[in-house]
Design a protein around this motif. Structure first.
Motif, PDB file in Angstrom:
ATOM      1  N   SER A   1       0.829  -1.209   0.000  1.00  0.00           N
ATOM      2  CA  SER A   1       0.000   0.000   0.000  1.00  0.00           C
ATOM      3  C   SER A   1       0.864   1.259   0.000  1.00  0.00           C
ATOM      4  O   SER A   1       0.615   2.201  -0.753  1.00  0.00           O
ATOM      5  CB  SER A   1      -0.932  -0.014   1.212  1.00  0.00           C
ATOM      6  N   ALA A   2       1.882   1.279   0.845  1.00  0.00           N
ATOM      7  CA  ALA A   2       2.753   2.460   0.928  1.00  0.00           C
ATOM      8  C   ALA A   2       3.514   2.671  -0.372  1.00  0.00           C
ATOM      9  O   ALA A   2       3.629   3.804  -0.856  1.00  0.00           O
ATOM     10  CB  ALA A   2       3.735   2.300   2.094  1.00  0.00           C
ATOM     11  N   TRP A   3       4.024   1.598  -0.975  1.00  0.00           N
ATOM     12  CA  TRP A   3       4.777   1.716  -2.228  1.00  0.00           C
ATOM     13  C   TRP A   3       3.880   2.280  -3.326  1.00  0.00           C
ATOM     14  O   TRP A   3       4.276   3.187  -4.063  1.00  0.00           O
ATOM     15  CB  TRP A   3       5.355   0.365  -2.657  1.00  0.00           C
ATOM     16  N   ASN A   4       2.667   1.768  -3.427  1.00  0.00           N
ATOM     17  CA  ASN A   4       1.757   2.245  -4.471  1.00  0.00           C
ATOM     18  C   ASN A   4       1.296   3.673  -4.217  1.00  0.00           C
ATOM     19  O   ASN A   4       1.075   4.432  -5.157  1.00  0.00           O
ATOM     20  CB  ASN A   4       0.570   1.291  -4.628  1.00  0.00           C
ATOM     21  N   THR A   5       1.163   4.047  -2.962  1.00  0.00           N
ATOM     22  CA  THR A   5       0.800   5.425  -2.634  1.00  0.00           C
ATOM     23  C   THR A   5       1.920   6.383  -3.040  1.00  0.00           C
ATOM     24  O   THR A   5       1.666   7.438  -3.622  1.00  0.00           O
ATOM     25  CB  THR A   5       0.509   5.564  -1.124  1.00  0.00           C
ATOM     26  N   ARG A   6       3.156   6.006  -2.752  1.00  0.00           N
ATOM     27  CA  ARG A   6       4.304   6.853  -3.098  1.00  0.00           C
ATOM     28  C   ARG A   6       4.641   6.812  -4.589  1.00  0.00           C
ATOM     29  O   ARG A   6       5.175   7.774  -5.125  1.00  0.00           O
ATOM     30  CB  ARG A   6       5.552   6.400  -2.320  1.00  0.00           C
ATOM     31  N   ASN A   7       4.382   5.705  -5.236  1.00  0.00           N
ATOM     32  CA  ASN A   7       4.852   5.508  -6.604  1.00  0.00           C
ATOM     33  C   ASN A   7       3.737   5.442  -7.640  1.00  0.00           C
ATOM     34  O   ASN A   7       3.923   4.862  -8.710  1.00  0.00           O
ATOM     35  CB  ASN A   7       5.699   4.222  -6.672  1.00  0.00           C
ATOM     36  N   TRP A   8       2.602   6.066  -7.368  1.00  0.00           N
ATOM     37  CA  TRP A   8       1.509   6.010  -8.334  1.00  0.00           C
ATOM     38  C   TRP A   8       1.911   6.575  -9.693  1.00  0.00           C
ATOM     39  O   TRP A   8       1.434   6.080 -10.716  1.00  0.00           O
ATOM     40  CB  TRP A   8       0.238   6.673  -7.788  1.00  0.00           C
ATOM     41  N   PRO A   9       2.806   7.597  -9.778  1.00  0.00           N
ATOM     42  CA  PRO A   9       3.215   8.033 -11.120  1.00  0.00           C
ATOM     43  C   PRO A   9       3.953   6.930 -11.898  1.00  0.00           C
ATOM     44  O   PRO A   9       3.799   6.825 -13.116  1.00  0.00           O
ATOM     45  CB  PRO A   9       4.139   9.223 -10.853  1.00  0.00           C
ATOM     46  N   THR A  10       4.706   6.109 -11.202  1.00  0.00           N
ATOM     47  CA  THR A  10       5.402   4.994 -11.853  1.00  0.00           C
ATOM     48  C   THR A  10       4.398   3.983 -12.384  1.00  0.00           C
ATOM     49  O   THR A  10       4.537   3.484 -13.503  1.00  0.00           O
ATOM     50  CB  THR A  10       6.372   4.313 -10.867  1.00  0.00           C
ATOM     51  N   VAL A  11       3.386   3.682 -11.590  1.00  0.00           N
ATOM     52  CA  VAL A  11       2.344   2.750 -12.027  1.00  0.00           C
ATOM     53  C   VAL A  11       1.616   3.330 -13.244  1.00  0.00           C
ATOM     54  O   VAL A  11       1.402   2.643 -14.243  1.00  0.00           O
ATOM     55  CB  VAL A  11       1.361   2.428 -10.883  1.00  0.00           C
ATOM     56  N   LEU A  12       1.272   4.603 -13.188  1.00  0.00           N
ATOM     57  CA  LEU A  12       0.584   5.256 -14.302  1.00  0.00           C
ATOM     58  C   LEU A  12       1.458   5.291 -15.561  1.00  0.00           C
ATOM     59  O   LEU A  12       0.988   4.984 -16.661  1.00  0.00           O
ATOM     60  CB  LEU A  12       0.178   6.682 -13.893  1.00  0.00           C
ATOM     61  N   ALA A  13       2.730   5.628 -15.408  1.00  0.00           N
ATOM     62  CA  ALA A  13       3.654   5.642 -16.553  1.00  0.00           C
ATOM     63  C   ALA A  13       3.818   4.235 -17.127  1.00  0.00           C
ATOM     64  O   ALA A  13       3.897   4.066 -18.356  1.00  0.00           O
ATOM     65  CB  ALA A  13       5.005   6.220 -16.141  1.00  0.00           C
ATOM     66  N   SER A  14       3.860   3.229 -16.281  1.00  0.00           N
ATOM     67  CA  SER A  14       3.958   1.848 -16.752  1.00  0.00           C
ATOM     68  C   SER A  14       2.725   1.458 -17.564  1.00  0.00           C
ATOM     69  O   SER A  14       2.833   0.787 -18.594  1.00  0.00           O
ATOM     70  CB  SER A  14       4.123   0.879 -15.582  1.00  0.00           C
ATOM     71  N   MET A  15       1.568   1.901 -17.127  1.00  0.00           N
ATOM     72  CA  MET A  15       0.347   1.615 -17.889  1.00  0.00           C
ATOM     73  C   MET A  15       0.372   2.344 -19.241  1.00  0.00           C
ATOM     74  O   MET A  15      -0.090   1.817 -20.251  1.00  0.00           O
ATOM     75  CB  MET A  15      -0.900   2.010 -17.087  1.00  0.00           C
ATOM     76  N   GLY A  16       0.941   3.551 -19.255  1.00  0.00           N
ATOM     77  CA  GLY A  16       1.106   4.274 -20.518  1.00  0.00           C
ATOM     78  C   GLY A  16       2.044   3.539 -21.468  1.00  0.00           C
ATOM     79  O   GLY A  16       1.769   3.434 -22.676  1.00  0.00           O
ATOM     80  N   LEU A  17       3.145   3.019 -20.931  1.00  0.00           N
ATOM     81  CA  LEU A  17       4.064   2.229 -21.751  1.00  0.00           C
ATOM     82  C   LEU A  17       3.379   0.968 -22.264  1.00  0.00           C
ATOM     83  O   LEU A  17       3.567   0.570 -23.416  1.00  0.00           O
ATOM     84  CB  LEU A  17       5.314   1.859 -20.955  1.00  0.00           C
ATOM     85  N   LEU A  18       2.568   0.342 -21.425  1.00  0.00           N
ATOM     86  CA  LEU A  18       1.834  -0.845 -21.841  1.00  0.00           C
ATOM     87  C   LEU A  18       0.892  -0.514 -23.004  1.00  0.00           C
ATOM     88  O   LEU A  18       0.805  -1.266 -23.977  1.00  0.00           O
ATOM     89  CB  LEU A  18       1.059  -1.434 -20.661  1.00  0.00           C
ATOM     90  N   ALA A  19       0.215   0.627 -22.918  1.00  0.00           N
ATOM     91  CA  ALA A  19      -0.671   1.046 -24.006  1.00  0.00           C
ATOM     92  C   ALA A  19       0.118   1.306 -25.293  1.00  0.00           C
ATOM     93  O   ALA A  19      -0.310   0.922 -26.383  1.00  0.00           O
ATOM     94  CB  ALA A  19      -1.455   2.295 -23.596  1.00  0.00           C
ATOM     95  N   LEU A  20       1.282   1.936 -25.155  1.00  0.00           N
ATOM     96  CA  LEU A  20       2.139   2.176 -26.315  1.00  0.00           C
ATOM     97  C   LEU A  20       2.573   0.858 -26.953  1.00  0.00           C
ATOM     98  O   LEU A  20       2.523   0.694 -28.172  1.00  0.00           O
ATOM     99  CB  LEU A  20       3.366   2.994 -25.906  1.00  0.00           C
TER     100      LEU A  20
END
Length: 168
Positions: free
Chosen positions: A82-101
């Protein structure tokens, strides 16, 4: 974006280092998909073929999780996740963007080009596409999501609470 690229790089290294195992699991699904879609083997289609492929993928995920998460301390894993995802949500979002690309590059563009290649019928194209993807793109994506959503958060040595939310 640097965090997303780091996770992608980490996944690529694992994928390349363990490719013989990835290939072995992927070849099972690849063969079933190729035989089913091309109409070469009736047994490969239908429920039996889907169960076979699902079993191969579940076995792959189990092997990958056991390998990637070896040595993970499970005490407090939920709080670390939970803490990692709270701190790193931009990384998760950027990873989803890369996945879409990558979806566009490895699915949309090849499918658009397939219609322009003469002499190849749709079933043959799809059979080969699925055979190739089951030993490359699909297992890589499964590993990538596992590193993003499990390995990084669970292995985080950072405090369980995000900065500013610690209880004294």
């Amino acid at each position: 974006m640097p965090g997303a690229v780091a996770i992608l790089t980490e996944t690529w290294r694992f994928f390349a280092r363990h490719y013989p195992v990835v290939l072995a699991f992927g070849a099972l699904a690849s063969a079933q998909r190729f035989l089913s879609v091309s109409g070469t083997a009736d047994w490969a289609g239908g429920v039996g073929g889907e169960i076979f492929t699902a079993a191969a993928r579940i076995a792959f995920i189990a092997w990958a999780a056991a390998t990637l998460l070896r040595g993970t301390t499970w005490q407090g894993a939920g709080a670390r996740w939970s803490a990692w995802n709270t701190r790193n949500w931009p990384t998760v979002l950027a990873s989803m963007g890369l996945l879409a690309l990558f979806l566009v590059v490895f699915k949309v563009i090849p499918d658009a080009l397939a219609g322009r290649v003469g002499g190849i019928d749709r079933e043959t194209w799809l059979a080969w596409e699925l055979a190739i993807k089951n030993i490359t793109v699909i297992p890589f994506t499964m590993l990538w999501m596992m590193v993003l959503l499990a390995v990084r958060p669970f292995a985080s040595a950072a405090p369980a609470e995000p900065a500013g939310e610690r209880v004294s």
